[in-house]
Design an enzyme around this catalytic site. Structure first.
Site, PDB file in Angstrom:
ATOM      1  CB  CYS A   8      -0.834  -0.083   1.320  1.00 26.01           C
ATOM      2  SG  CYS A   8      -2.068   1.458   1.219  1.00 26.01           S
ATOM      3  CB  CYS A  20      -1.550   3.895   7.869  1.00 28.76           C
ATOM      4  SG  CYS A  20      -2.555   4.723   6.672  1.00 28.76           S
ATOM      5  CB  CYS A  52      -1.121  -0.098   8.294  1.00 30.78           C
ATOM      6  SG  CYS A  52      -1.832  -1.433   7.333  1.00 30.78           S
ATOM      7  CB  CYS A  96     -15.823  -6.562   6.410  1.00 26.80           C
ATOM      8  SG  CYS A  96     -14.851  -5.204   6.241  1.00 26.80           S
ATOM      9  CB  CYS A 104     -18.899  -4.374   5.248  1.00 22.61           C
ATOM     10  SG  CYS A 104     -17.654  -3.115   6.148  1.00 22.61           S
ATOM     11  CB  CYS A 139     -18.662   0.682   9.113  1.00 20.02           C
ATOM     12  SG  CYS A 139     -17.321  -0.489  10.205  1.00 20.02           S
ATOM     13  NE  ARG A 199     -17.718  -5.170  13.672  1.00 19.71           N
ATOM     14  CZ  ARG A 199     -17.970  -4.506  12.848  1.00 19.71           C
ATOM     15  NH1 ARG A 199     -17.177  -3.686  12.068  1.00 19.71           N
ATOM     16  NH2 ARG A 199     -19.074  -4.216  12.249  1.00 19.71           N
TER      17      ARG A 199
HETATM   18  N1  SAM Z   1      -6.784   0.522   2.880  1.00 20.53           N
HETATM   19  C1  SAM Z   1      -7.941   1.035   3.291  1.00 20.53           C
HETATM   20  C2  SAM Z   1      -8.100   2.305   4.486  1.00 20.53           C
HETATM   21  O1  SAM Z   1      -7.021   2.177   5.054  1.00 20.53           O
HETATM   22  O2  SAM Z   1      -9.012   2.882   4.381  1.00 20.53           O
HETATM   23  C3  SAM Z   1      -8.616  -0.280   4.269  1.00 20.53           C
HETATM   24  C4  SAM Z   1      -8.088  -1.218   5.057  1.00 20.53           C
HETATM   25  S1  SAM Z   1      -7.385  -0.615   6.538  1.00 20.53           S
HETATM   26  C5  SAM Z   1      -6.326  -1.686   7.037  1.00 20.53           C
HETATM   27  C6  SAM Z   1      -8.703  -0.440   7.362  1.00 20.53           C
HETATM   28  C7  SAM Z   1      -8.479  -0.343   8.994  1.00 20.53           C
HETATM   29  O3  SAM Z   1      -7.908  -1.097   9.622  1.00 20.53           O
HETATM   30  C8  SAM Z   1      -7.502   1.175   9.335  1.00 20.53           C
HETATM   31  O4  SAM Z   1      -8.220   2.198   9.075  1.00 20.53           O
HETATM   32  C9  SAM Z   1      -7.097   0.912  10.706  1.00 20.53           C
HETATM   33  O5  SAM Z   1      -7.983   1.376  11.357  1.00 20.53           O
HETATM   34  C10 SAM Z   1      -7.160  -0.663  10.976  1.00 20.53           C
HETATM   35  N2  SAM Z   1      -5.935  -1.118  11.197  1.00 20.53           N
HETATM   36  C11 SAM Z   1      -5.033  -1.425  10.113  1.00 20.53           C
HETATM   37  N3  SAM Z   1      -3.835  -1.891  10.900  1.00 20.53           N
HETATM   38  C12 SAM Z   1      -4.203  -2.018  12.434  1.00 20.53           C
HETATM   39  C13 SAM Z   1      -3.264  -2.687  13.469  1.00 20.53           C
HETATM   40  N4  SAM Z   1      -2.030  -2.990  13.328  1.00 20.53           N
HETATM   41  N5  SAM Z   1      -3.996  -2.483  14.632  1.00 20.53           N
HETATM   42  C14 SAM Z   1      -5.330  -2.049  14.605  1.00 20.53           C
HETATM   43  N6  SAM Z   1      -6.309  -1.617  13.763  1.00 20.53           N
HETATM   44  C15 SAM Z   1      -5.498  -1.492  12.452  1.00 20.53           C
HETATM   45  C1  DTB Z   2     -11.219  -2.003  11.452  1.00 22.11           C
HETATM   46  O1  DTB Z   2     -11.797  -1.093  11.925  1.00 22.11           O
HETATM   47  N1  DTB Z   2     -10.799  -3.095  11.854  1.00 22.11           N
HETATM   48  C2  DTB Z   2     -10.360  -4.024  10.843  1.00 22.11           C
HETATM   49  C3  DTB Z   2     -11.277  -3.761   9.512  1.00 22.11           C
HETATM   50  N2  DTB Z   2     -11.864  -2.406  10.135  1.00 22.11           N
HETATM   51  C4  DTB Z   2     -10.895  -3.439   8.220  1.00 22.11           C
HETATM   52  C5  DTB Z   2      -8.902  -4.101  10.560  1.00 22.11           C
HETATM   53  C6  DTB Z   2      -7.889  -4.524  11.483  1.00 22.11           C
HETATM   54  C7  DTB Z   2      -6.649  -4.736  10.955  1.00 22.11           C
HETATM   55  C8  DTB Z   2      -5.719  -5.254  11.824  1.00 22.11           C
HETATM   56  C9  DTB Z   2      -4.311  -5.662  11.529  1.00 22.11           C
HETATM   57  C10 DTB Z   2      -4.278  -6.594  10.328  1.00 22.11           C
HETATM   58  O2  DTB Z   2      -4.612  -7.769  10.506  1.00 22.11           O
HETATM   59  O3  DTB Z   2      -3.683  -6.216   9.352  1.00 22.11           O
HETATM   60 FE1  SF4 Z   3      -2.751   1.273   3.455  1.00 28.59          FE
HETATM   61 FE2  SF4 Z   3      -2.870   0.101   5.710  1.00 28.59          FE
HETATM   62 FE3  SF4 Z   3      -3.279   2.861   5.493  1.00 28.59          FE
HETATM   63 FE4  SF4 Z   3      -5.238   1.172   4.645  1.00 28.59          FE
HETATM   64  S1  SF4 Z   3      -4.307   1.236   6.722  1.00 28.59           S
HETATM   65  S2  SF4 Z   3      -4.389   2.944   3.889  1.00 28.59           S
HETATM   66  S3  SF4 Z   3      -3.817  -0.695   3.978  1.00 28.59           S
HETATM   67  S4  SF4 Z   3      -1.267   1.671   5.041  1.00 28.59           S
END
Ligand code: SAM
Ligand code: DTB
Ligand code: SF4
Length: 335
Positions: A72, A76, A79, A116, A147, A207, A279
């Site tokens: 990606c 973030c 992530c 989702c 979702c 959501c 949630r």
């Molecule tokens: N890439 C898209 C975005 O960021 O909008 C969708 C997928 S992204 C992984 C969805 C959400 O997962 C993020 O907004 C964040 O709140 C959550 N998330 C990602 N990594 C995480 C982590 N290590 N621990 C907890 N929540 C996480």
């Molecule tokens: C949200 O709020 N939490 C989910 C979902 N929306 C997409 C993702 C959590 C991701 C946790 C780290 C991972 O498994 O990559």
């Molecule tokens: Fe990309 Fe992760 Fe950020 Fe979603 S949360 S935009 S997957 S870096």
């Protein structure tokens, strides 16, 4: 109806960032004051409000699938899927529709009511959207709520997903506006609010929630909850994620949030957004049963269900079924 500011003014439009303090449903100070309540008072208030709107022994189960993993372009800091950090994650292209539908069938057989689909995109390309929309149609036909979380959407993309039958779109505010800037620099808070507006405008359910345990303050947590509660309509689903620390990401090794503070965050979300599903999201694998039970007592009534979140482990299905049985909780059926 409870006499909360939310109940008194559900349709009051509030534009974040505008000097409309008087019309704010939930000023940050009022939200922070909830956080400051004695723990028992806070939980009692949250549980009382919860019972006015929901069956307190029912849990909504959403299963996640990462349909496009890693690489990606966004930064973030939490992530594992950002291309900027070395997390050892295996990158996977967009999955085929039949493989997505297979996973959805399994989720349904395990008892999930919502499926989702998550993609590691900044925003979807139109050619990818065609695939996701076909997946949405086929997953919907299984009798599951759908979702998706695909990054930023413009108005036309949101409308097109709605037309394909998408029920919910997940897009998190993640933190307070102030702390957000410390965590993500490649898109702004306003970009996120714009996507939420497009989703609402298309008539989809929103959501939206955030992550705690990123090193933010209580004031930041209050800011996140206030911003969610002050949206023109509170999100129908509010995921509260406890940061899953992943080695190689900049937020690995940050001081974890105290358990009681996490439970308080759930309770405050419940009180300020009485009719939303709150949630208990990422981080459940690291929580013991007693901690999860307190989160349900605080008003959480939904979980991510299934062995995996997107790229990290979740509590197991077997364990969750055991926990629900221990607590006398049942899975909510698809509406
Ligand atoms: N890439 C898209 C975005 O960021 O909008 C969708 C997928 S992204 C992984 C969805 C959400 O997962 C993020 O907004 C964040 O709140 C959550 N998330 C990602 N990594 C995480 C982590 N290590 N621990 C907890 N929540 C996480
Ligand atoms: C949200 O709020 N939490 C989910 C979902 N929306 C997409 C993702 C959590 C991701 C946790 C780290 C991972 O498994 O990559
Ligand atoms: Fe990309 Fe992760 Fe950020 Fe979603 S949360 S935009 S997957 S870096």
């Amino acid at each position: 109806m409870p006499s909360t500011p939310q109940a008194q003014a559900t349709s009051l439009p509030v534009e974040l960032g505008k000097p409309a303090a008087l019309s704010l449903r939930w000023p940050v100070d009022a939200v922070e004051a909830l956080f400051d309540l004695p723990f028992n008072d806070l939980l009692y208030k949250a549980q009382t409000i919860h019972r006015q709107h929901f069956n307190a022994n029912e849990l909504q189960l959403s299963s996640l699938l990462s349909i496009k993993t890693g690489a990606c372009p966004e930064d973030c800091k939490y992530c594992p899927q950002s291309a900027r950090y070395s997390t050892g994650l295996e990158v996977e292209r967009l999955m085929r529709v039949d493989a997505i539908v297979e996973a959805a069938k399994k989720a349904k057989a395990n008892g999930a009511s919502r499926f989702c689909m998550g993609a590691a995109w900044r925003s979807p390309k139109d050619k990818d959207l065609i695939v996701v929309e076909e997946a949405v149609r086929q997953v919907s036909a299984l009798g599951l709520e759908t979702c998706a979380t695909l990054g930023m959407l413009d108005q036309a993309q949101a409308q097109s997903l709605k037309q394909a039958g998408l029920d919910y779109y997940n897009h998190n505010l993640d933190s307070s506006e102030e702390y957000y800037a410390e965590v993500i620099t490649t898109r702004t808070y306003q970009d996120r609010l714009d996507t939420l507006e497009h989703v609402r405008g298309a008539g989809m359910n929103v959501c939206s929630g955030g992550i705690v345990g990123m090193g933010e303050t209580r004031r930041d947590r209050a800011g996140l909850i206030a911003n969610l509660a002050n949206l023109p309509t509170a999100p129908q689903s509010v995921p509260i994620n406890n940061l899953v620390q992943v080695s190689g990401t900049p937020l690995d090794d940050v001081e974890p949030i105290d358990d009681f503070e996490f439970i308080r965050t759930i309770a405050v979300a419940r009180i300020t957004m009485p009719t939303s599903y709150v949630r208990l999201s990422a981080g459940r694998e690291q929580m013991n049963d007693q901690m999860q039970a307190l989160c349900f007592m605080a008003g959480a009534n939904s979980v991510f269900y299934g062995e995996e979140l997107l790229t990290t482990n979740n509590a197991s299905v077997e364990h969750d079924q055991q926990l629900m049985s221990t607590l006398g909780m049942v899975a909510q059926k698809t509406a």
